[in-house]
Design an enzyme around this catalytic site. Structure first.
Site, short mmCIF file in Angstrom:
data_model
loop_
_atom_site.label_atom_id
_atom_site.label_comp_id
_atom_site.label_asym_id
_atom_site.label_seq_id
_atom_site.Cartn_x
_atom_site.Cartn_y
_atom_site.Cartn_z
CD1 TRP A 28 -18.34 14.27 11.91
CD2 TRP A 28 -16.02 14.70 11.46
NE1 TRP A 28 -17.01 13.47 13.15
CE2 TRP A 28 -16.25 13.53 12.97
CE3 TRP A 28 -14.85 14.69 11.99
CZ2 TRP A 28 -15.32 13.23 14.16
CZ3 TRP A 28 -13.42 15.04 12.16
CH2 TRP A 28 -13.84 13.71 13.46
CD GLU A 61 -5.24 -2.09 1.89
OE1 GLU A 61 -5.25 -1.47 0.94
OE2 GLU A 61 -4.56 -1.13 2.53
CB THR A 89 -1.08 -0.34 1.46
OG1 THR A 89 -0.12 -0.21 2.62
CG2 THR A 89 -2.12 -0.72 0.76
CE LYS A 148 -15.74 15.45 15.74
NZ LYS A 148 -16.32 14.45 16.66
#
Ligand code: AMP
Length: 538
Positions: free
Chosen positions: A444, A332, A188, A439
């Protein structure tokens, strides 16, 4: 009672055998570093992959051994994909744009015994070779005339690929492996911590490739000519080296030159119908088209993922007559999990609603599933405005990482680290990576939402929104933009542009105009780097 049907192992070698038998003369075109084009086809690929399998045997590669590649997209890299996996070994594609330290870490962690590399990457291999305990030989993807010199440690042999191929006889047949045999190993991107290895199997790769070509997913046809701009070291080029031969579509491999002028010449001269790559590629290409006045002559569709494709860019391509399919996935997940193709309900949408729907990351492909959960693990409603943690599972989802203790297991939801919102029709919109959310005062703010609005400004080429610490609100959004060539948008004007397009409290307090934004090795904006640079910006 069991069904009375044949059972065959799902093997990668079968894809190539199919392509050679039923689409033998379909072209594979590669641009070499000097700009010349090399033309081959699926029959020739199959013969050379079998020869390469015998080279691998001669070099001592056994079932389960890891073989590294450090190479751009080319016919030779394709041969490696098929010969390594087809022989039962594991093709460990390594991203040459990573730091030497990360490349050494990956090749060492994978215990690559051989590394095949493009001539341009020989200096990287030479620099890291002393750290690679398992390394026995380096094979340069070149002919004898162009072989570079390399200073390798004692015990590590240097070979020329074409010389080895000339001396080899093709193996008679591919081994009949168990379909669960490991086929490829991709690490990754590693934007945080060390890269982690995802170990694909023949079964997962074949199933993922078959499903990725459903009519509402990639939908490649035997008449298509597919430009594989996504690198073969990024999640197996999103499966295209398997999907295109299955469909009998021609493959166009750009080699090392991914600048917009070289890309446009490949697309036009080789009559590409479909091209696949990350948004940065399409951003650079459209700017090049605007600056040069050139046109795209045959391209009908681009498939984009790896990072959010801004709505403005989707619209710009549509105006050129090029349809954009926005897709989402990760290393993944092999990678395709969602792709944006319309449902009946989409046909009724108009204006803004239609554009927003088209910019979403799309809907889930059969074979994998996706759910969005709150922090307590409960699924959030599909209402278009309840974000949550995106989790997936399915036939081509990792059950753990290579040689690391973390084990997700079969059938369990895999936490993606992405945050998204399902709408009532099952289209998912990614609002952020968990770590990139902003945040502010307990609320958010989606950095992707801010970026999408910023890049719709007529003077902005690229944008990144990040959180910066704030005494009162905890965090506030900072917007960093790269202007289009010759433009110098005023920060206040950019803030004003956001007004009415997002809640006032989420408009960035500050906008910084810069010449360039740092990108990671797979073309994603390096937000971690931006947060470090602008940690004290207010
Ligand atoms: P990688 O494993 O390097 O392919 O990175 C996967 C990550 O890239 C995902 O978890 C997302 O954060 C991001 N990504 C991939 N596709 C998209 C997309 N269409 N929109 C937004 N982010 C994306």
């Amino acid at each position: 009672m069991l069904g009375l049907m044949q059972r065959h192992e799902l093997l990668i070698s079968a894809i190539l055998e199919h392509a050679a038998r039923h689409h033998g003369d379909t072209e594979i075109v590669t641009r070499r570093a000097d700009g010349s084009s090399v033309r081959t086809n699926y029959i020739a690929l199959a013969v050379r992959a079998r020869k390469l399998a015998s080279v691998l045997r001669r070099l001592g590669v056994n079932i389960g051994d890891r073989v590294g590649t450090l190479a751009m997209n080319s016919d030779r890299h394709l041969e490696l994909y098929y010969a390594i996996s087809g022989s039962g070994a594991v093709c460990n594609t390594i991203n040459p744009r990573l730091s030497h330290d990360d490349i050494a870490y990956i090749a060492d962690h994978a215990q690559d015994g051989l590394i095949f590399c493009d001539p341009a990457f020989v200096p990287i291999v030479a620099a890291i070779a002393p750290r690679l305990e398992a390394l026995r030989a380096v094979v340069v993807l070149s002919d004898a005339a162009a072989m570079p010199k390399a200073d390798l440690p004692p015990g590590v042999a240097l070979h020329c690929y074409e010389t080895l191929m000339d001396a080899a006889a093709a193996i008679d047949a591919w081994p009949r492996l168990d379909e669960n045999t490991a086929s490829a190993l991709c690490y990754t991107s590693g934007t945080t911590g060390r890269p982690k290895g995802v170990l694909y199997s023949h079964r997962s790769s074949v199933l993922s490739a078959m499903a990725s070509n459903f009519a509402d997913v990639l939908a490649l046809r035997a008449t298509d000519r597919v430009a594989v701009v996504v690198p073969m070291f990024h999640v197996n080029a999103w499966g295209l080296p398997y999907i295109a031969p299955m469909a009998g579509a021609a493959l166009l491999m750009p080699g090392p030159k991914l600048d917009p002028a070289s890309l446009l010449s490949l697309l036009n001269e080789e009559r590409a119908t479909i091209a696949v790559g990350v948004p940065t590629i399409w951003l650079n290409l459209i700017n090049h088209l605007r600056d040069s006045g050139q046109k795209m002559e045959t391209l009908k569709r681009i498939i984009v993922g790896g990072a959010a494709m801004p709505r403005a860019l989707i619209e710009a391509y549509n105006q050129l007559g090029v349809w954009v399919n926005h897709a989402w996935g990760m290393t993944e997940s092999s990678p395709v999990v969602t792709l944006n193709a319309p449902k009946v309900s989409c046909l009724k949408l108009e204006g803004e609603a239609q554009l927003n729907r088209r910019a979403s990351q799309g809907r889930v492909v059969f074979g994998v599933d996706l759910c969005v959960q709150d922090d307590t693990g409960c699924e959030v409603p599909w209402d278009g405005h309840s974000p949550g943690n995106m989790m997936f599972r399915g036939h081509w989802i990792a059950s753990g990482y290579y040689r690391t203790p973390q084990d997700i297991g079969d059938g369990n939801w895999f936490p993606t680290g992405d945050v998204g919102v399902f709408d009532a029709d099952g289209f998912i919109t990614l609002t952020d990576r968990t770590k990139d959310l902003i945040k502010s005062g307990g609320e958010w703010i989606s950095s992707i939402a801010i970026e999408n609005i910023a890049v719709a400004h007529p003077e902005v080429a690229e944008a990144a929104a990040i959180a910066v610490p704030h005494e009162k609100w905890g965090e506030r959004p900072l917007l960093i933009v790269v202007p289009l060539q010759g433009c110098m948008p005023a920060p206040e004007n950019l803030r004003e542009f956001c007004r009415g397009k997002m809640p006032d409290w989420s408009i960035p307090d500050r906008v910084i105009v810069v010449d360039s934004i740092p990108h990671g090795a797979t073309g994603k904006i390096l937000k971690s780097e931006l947060r470090r640079i602008y940690a004290s910006a207010r």
